[in-house]
Design a protein around this motif. Sequence first.
Motif, short mmCIF file in Angstrom:
data_model
loop_
_atom_site.label_atom_id
_atom_site.label_comp_id
_atom_site.label_asym_id
_atom_site.label_seq_id
_atom_site.Cartn_x
_atom_site.Cartn_y
_atom_site.Cartn_z
N LEU A 199 -8.27 6.46 2.11
CA LEU A 199 -8.53 5.01 2.02
C LEU A 199 -7.99 4.33 3.27
CD1 LEU A 199 -9.26 2.41 0.41
CD2 LEU A 199 -6.93 2.50 -0.55
N ALA A 200 -8.78 3.44 3.82
CA ALA A 200 -8.33 2.58 4.93
C ALA A 200 -8.48 1.13 4.49
CB ALA A 200 -9.15 2.85 6.19
N ILE A 201 -7.42 0.36 4.67
CA ILE A 201 -7.47 -1.07 4.33
C ILE A 201 -7.63 -1.85 5.63
CG2 ILE A 201 -6.29 -2.99 3.21
CD1 ILE A 201 -4.70 -0.98 1.59
N CYS A 202 -8.71 -2.58 5.73
CA CYS A 202 -9.07 -3.28 6.96
C CYS A 202 -9.09 -4.78 6.74
CB CYS A 202 -10.44 -2.83 7.47
SG CYS A 202 -10.66 -1.04 7.50
N ALA A 203 -8.65 -5.51 7.76
CA ALA A 203 -8.80 -6.97 7.76
C ALA A 203 -10.13 -7.31 8.43
CB ALA A 203 -7.65 -7.62 8.52
N VAL A 204 -10.88 -8.23 7.87
CA VAL A 204 -12.14 -8.67 8.47
C VAL A 204 -12.15 -10.19 8.57
CG1 VAL A 204 -13.46 -6.65 7.74
CG2 VAL A 204 -13.27 -8.61 6.21
N GLY A 205 -13.18 -10.73 9.24
CA GLY A 205 -13.26 -12.18 9.40
C GLY A 205 -12.15 -12.70 10.30
N GLY A 206 -11.71 -13.92 10.04
CA GLY A 206 -10.63 -14.51 10.83
C GLY A 206 -9.36 -13.70 10.74
N TYR A 207 -9.11 -13.13 9.57
CA TYR A 207 -7.94 -12.27 9.40
C TYR A 207 -8.05 -11.03 10.28
CZ TYR A 207 -4.38 -9.56 6.82
OH TYR A 207 -3.27 -8.81 6.46
N GLY A 208 -9.27 -10.55 10.47
CA GLY A 208 -9.48 -9.42 11.37
C GLY A 208 -9.12 -9.76 12.80
N ILE A 234 -5.31 -2.28 8.92
CA ILE A 234 -3.98 -2.74 8.52
C ILE A 234 -3.13 -1.57 8.05
CG2 ILE A 234 -2.68 -4.23 6.96
CD1 ILE A 234 -5.13 -5.98 6.72
N SER A 235 -3.73 -0.75 7.18
CA SER A 235 -2.97 0.35 6.58
C SER A 235 -3.95 1.45 6.15
CB SER A 235 -2.17 -0.16 5.38
OG SER A 235 -1.39 0.87 4.80
N GLY A 236 -3.45 2.67 6.11
CA GLY A 236 -4.28 3.75 5.60
C GLY A 236 -4.75 4.72 6.67
N ASP A 237 -5.86 5.36 6.40
CA ASP A 237 -6.34 6.47 7.21
C ASP A 237 -6.95 5.98 8.53
OD1 ASP A 237 -8.42 8.63 8.04
OD2 ASP A 237 -7.14 9.62 6.54
N PHE A 289 -4.76 -2.00 -8.39
CA PHE A 289 -3.36 -2.39 -8.47
C PHE A 289 -2.98 -3.33 -7.32
CE2 PHE A 289 1.18 -1.92 -7.73
CZ PHE A 289 1.69 -2.08 -9.01
N LEU A 290 -3.40 -2.96 -6.11
CA LEU A 290 -3.14 -3.81 -4.94
C LEU A 290 -3.67 -5.22 -5.14
CD1 LEU A 290 -3.98 -1.36 -2.01
CD2 LEU A 290 -1.81 -2.53 -2.31
N LEU A 291 -4.91 -5.32 -5.57
CA LEU A 291 -5.53 -6.64 -5.72
C LEU A 291 -4.82 -7.49 -6.77
CD1 LEU A 291 -9.32 -5.69 -5.45
CD2 LEU A 291 -7.99 -7.06 -3.83
N TYR A 292 -4.45 -6.86 -7.90
CA TYR A 292 -3.79 -7.64 -8.94
C TYR A 292 -2.44 -8.17 -8.47
CZ TYR A 292 -7.14 -6.93 -12.70
OH TYR A 292 -8.26 -7.00 -13.48
N VAL A 293 -1.70 -7.38 -7.71
CA VAL A 293 -0.42 -7.87 -7.18
C VAL A 293 -0.65 -9.02 -6.20
CG1 VAL A 293 1.62 -7.28 -5.80
CG2 VAL A 293 0.76 -5.67 -7.52
N HIS A 314 0.83 -1.21 0.00
CA HIS A 314 0.00 0.00 0.00
C HIS A 314 0.87 1.26 0.00
CE1 HIS A 314 -2.98 2.85 2.15
NE2 HIS A 314 -3.20 2.88 0.85
N ARG A 315 1.93 1.26 0.80
CA ARG A 315 2.81 2.43 0.86
C ARG A 315 3.44 2.72 -0.50
NH1 ARG A 315 4.02 0.93 6.34
NH2 ARG A 315 5.60 -0.57 5.65
#
Length: 925
Positions: A99-108, A180-183, A138-142, A80-81
Motif C-alpha cells: 500500500l502507498a498513501i499519496c497526497a493529491v491535489g493542493g495537498y500533493g 506520504i507513506s508506504g511502498d 481504520f486510518l480513515l475513521y481515525v 500508518h506505521r
Amino acid sequence: MQHVAHPERIVDPAALDAVLSAAIGERGARSPQQALVAELKPVLQAGRREIETRFMASQDGAMAMAGTSWLIDTIVRALHRITAQTLFRVSNPTKGEKLAICAVGGYGRAELAPQSDIDLLFLLPYKATPHTEQVIEFLLYVLWDLGLKVGHATRSVDDSLRQATGDITIRTALLEARLISGDEDLFADLEKRFEREVIEGSGIGFVDAKLAERDQRHQRLGDSRYVLEPNIKEGKGGLRDLHGLLWIAKYLFRVRGLDELVERGILSRDEASRFHRAEIFLWTVRCHLHYLTGRPEERLTFDVQAEIGRRMGYTDHAGSRGVERFMKHYFLIAKDVGDLTRIFIAALEAEQKRKPVSLWRRLIPGTKSIEGFKIDGGRLSLVSDRAFEDDPVNLLRLFHVAETHRLDIHPHAIRLVTQSLKLIDGKLRADPEANRLFMEILTSRIDPENSLRRLNEAGVFGRFIPDFGRVVAQMQYDMYHVYTVDEHTIFALAQLHKIEAGELKDELPLASSIVDTIASRRALYLAVLLHDIAKGRPGDHSELGAKIALKLGPRLGLDAEETETVSWLVLHHLVMSRTAFKRDIDDPKTIQDFVARVQSPERLKLLLILTACDIRAVGPNVWNGWKAALLRELYRRAQELMSGGVVADPRDVRIAKVQEQVRELLPEFDAADFAAFTQRGYPFYWLSHDPVTLARHARLMREADRNQAPLTVANRVDLSRSVTEVTVYTADHPGLFSRIAGALSLAGAMIVDARIVTMVNGMALDTFWVQDAQGDAFDRPDKLARLAVLFENVLGGKLDPRKELKRRPALPSRTRVFTVAPRVLIDNKASAAHTVVEVNGRDRPALLFDLTRALTAQGVQISGAKITTYGEKVVDVFYVKDIFGLKIEHESKIRDIREALVRVLTEGDGEPAAKPAAAKAKVTA
C-alpha cells in the motif's frame, strides 16, 4: 515542498511515534481507535496553534501552507506505521498487500490551507485485499474522528491510469501526486507509467482541456477578475488560474516548479518573480480567510475584507480607506495573473512546432505585412522586438491597427508591451499622433470595449492616461457597485457603443433614437470615460473629474467647446438620475429647476445617454423598466419646457383641458357622475396624474360609492416599466401612509414611488408603485391576493405591522459591515407647494414603516414619496406639509423632524449605522 523552519515545534515525528505506541500498549478498556484519537487530537491542535502563531507574525501564506502539510504528513505517517506495523501487522506481506498513501491535489503540492480538505489516494498494486481494506478503513475513521475533512480514493495502478486517461480531473490530480507513506516502489511504478502511458503524446489535448475548463469556470463565477466579492481560489485571476499554468508546464515540460521554467526560458526571472509574488499574496489572503471564518471559505466577502486588510497592515489614509487599498492590491494581483497567463501562452506557442486550430490558429501561408506590423498565426504581431523602442507611438498603434482590422494581438506582442511600459512618459503623452490614435480607439464604431480592455490589461491605458491609472483596480466599498471603477467605466463605454450600434433599441428606445442626432459624439465618449475618473480621492469626484476633463480634453485633440461640454457632463453626470429617482417629476418646480441647470437640448440628450450607460454598467439587475420610464419621462418633460410646451397656460385652463380629456375616456359616465368626480379633486390632483390614470380613479371611486366599501384596492401590472401600481381608496386618517407601507413590506413588496392624495370628501386616494425583491413587477397572483388580505387586516386594526416586521430576520451578517452615516436634508426650495425631506441611511427591514410613523408622530402630512435603494444604502424622499397644508418652515419644527428621523436611522436597527452626531440636516429656505 517549501522548507519549514523548526518543524519539530509543530510536531515531532519521533515523539509522536513514541506517544502512539504507548497509547496502544496502555489503552485499557478503550478501543485502539479511541486511544489514538485521544492522543492525536492535542497534537493536531497544538500544531495548528503553532502554525497560526507563526503565520500571524510573518504574514507568510506559503509558510502556513507548508507547515499545515507537514503537520498532516506527520500524523498520517505515524498513524500508518502504528496501524500497519502494530494493529494489523502482517509478518510476511504478499505483493498484493502493499500500500502507498499519496497526497493529491493542493495537498500533493504541499499547499494545504488551514481548513482545506485533505485529498488522499490509497494506491494498490492490484485490487484491495482484506488486509489493506482493514488498514485503509481504520486510518480513515481515525482521521475523520479527528475532525479532518478527508477526500479519498482507493485504486490500483492500472485503475488509476485507466481513469486518468478518460478523466481530466483525475489526470490533473495524479500530475501532482506525492508519496506520504508506504511502498516507494509502488508509487514509482505509478509515476513512470503515468508519464509513459498517459502524458506522452497527449500534451496538446491536455492544454486544450485545461484552458476550456478555465473558461467555463470563469463564466460560472462571473467572467471578470474585478467583481467586488471575488472567489480567490476559483475566480478569474485567482489561485486556480496560477495552478492551471503550473499544470500545463508540468505536463508539457516535465518541470517541478518556477525555477525550471526560468532555466528553460519559458518565463523570465522577472516574470517568475511576479508569479511567486502573486501566489504568496493569494495564499496569505486565503489563510487569513480560513483562520478568520473557521471554515474553508474562498470568497472574499464584504464582511471579512476590512478585517483581513487590517491584519495584513492596510491602514486608512487621507481619502483612502484601508479596506479599499487592500482590495485594490488584490485586484492588481488578479491583473498580474492575467498578464502571466498571456505571457505563458505566448511562450508555449514559441515552444510548439505544431499549432492546432483548437488552441492556436494555423499560420497563414507567407508573411503578411500591415501598417508596419505583421500577421503571425492570424494575429497581429511585431516585425521586430525593438518596435516599441524605435517608436513608442507603436504602443498605441498596435491596438489601433488590431481594432481597425479586427485582429487578435499575438501574445508575444502583448508580452513585449508589458515589458515596454516605461516608454510611456510625458513625451509620448504629449505626442499628437499618440493622442489621435487613442481617441480613435475610444470612439471606434467597431468594438472599443475589446480594445480598451486590451489596453487596460496590458497596462497601457493607465500609463497613457495617468488619472485613469489611479482608478485601475479601485474598488468602491459598498453593495451597490459590483465592479471596480476601471471595469465599470469600460462597461459603460461598451453600453454607449451598443446604443450607437442599435443593439439596445428594445431596452433603451429613447437613447437609441436620439444618439445619431447628437453633435458632440467625441465629447460624449470622453465624458463616459471620465465620469468616475476621480473616484477614491478626497472631495466630490464629480467636481474633481470636471477639472481633469478641462486639462485632458485639449491634450486629446478636443476643441474648447467640446472640452467644456465634457467637463459639464462629468460635473453633472448624476443630476438626471437624482432628479428622476429622488424628486417628483410631476411637480413643475422640479422640471423648471432641472431645465435651468441643463439649459440646452443637446446637453439634455448627452446627459440622458450618459446616465443610462452609467446605471447599466453598475452591475446586473440595477437597471430596470421603472428607472428607464422615470428617465424617459423627465427627458420628455424637460424637452417640452425647453421648447415652450409646458406651463404656457394658467392653472385653471390646464385643469379644464385635463378634465375634457378625462371626460372623453369615460363615455359610461352621465353628467351627474362626472360632475361628482370633478368636485372631489383639489387642483393639485388634476395636474399630478395623466388622463388615463384619472379615468381609472373615477371608475374606482364610483364603484366604491355604490358598494359603500370602506376599503378599495386596485392593482395594475405595468410590465413595460417593471412595476405594479397599487391604488388604495379609503377614509383618510393620520398614519395611513405608514400602515399601508407596513402592509406592503409584510407582503414582500418594495415601494419605489408613492403619491398620496386626499380628496375633498375626506377620502384618501393613495397610489404606490411597487416591485419585488429582484426589481421586477410585483405580479404573482398569490402575492397580490395576500396583499389584499394584509391591507384589510392592517387598516382594520387586526394586524400590527410594527410587531410583524420586527419578527423579520435581520440583514445578512456580511451586509451589516457597512456603515452609512445618517443624513436628513430638508429643502423648501425644491417644490413650490411642499417641503422635501430626504433621508439617507442604512437599509433594514421596516425602515420605511418606522420613518413614516415618525413623520406622522410629528404632525406631518405625507403627500408623496420616492424610495431608492443603492445596495446597503437607502434614500427615501418625502413630499410633506404641516397639519394646515402648508410648507414646514419654522426652525424648531424642522429640528424636531430631523431629530426624530435621525433616531429612527440610528436606533431602529439595534446596531447603529453611525453615531447620531454624524447626521446633519440641510435646510434650504
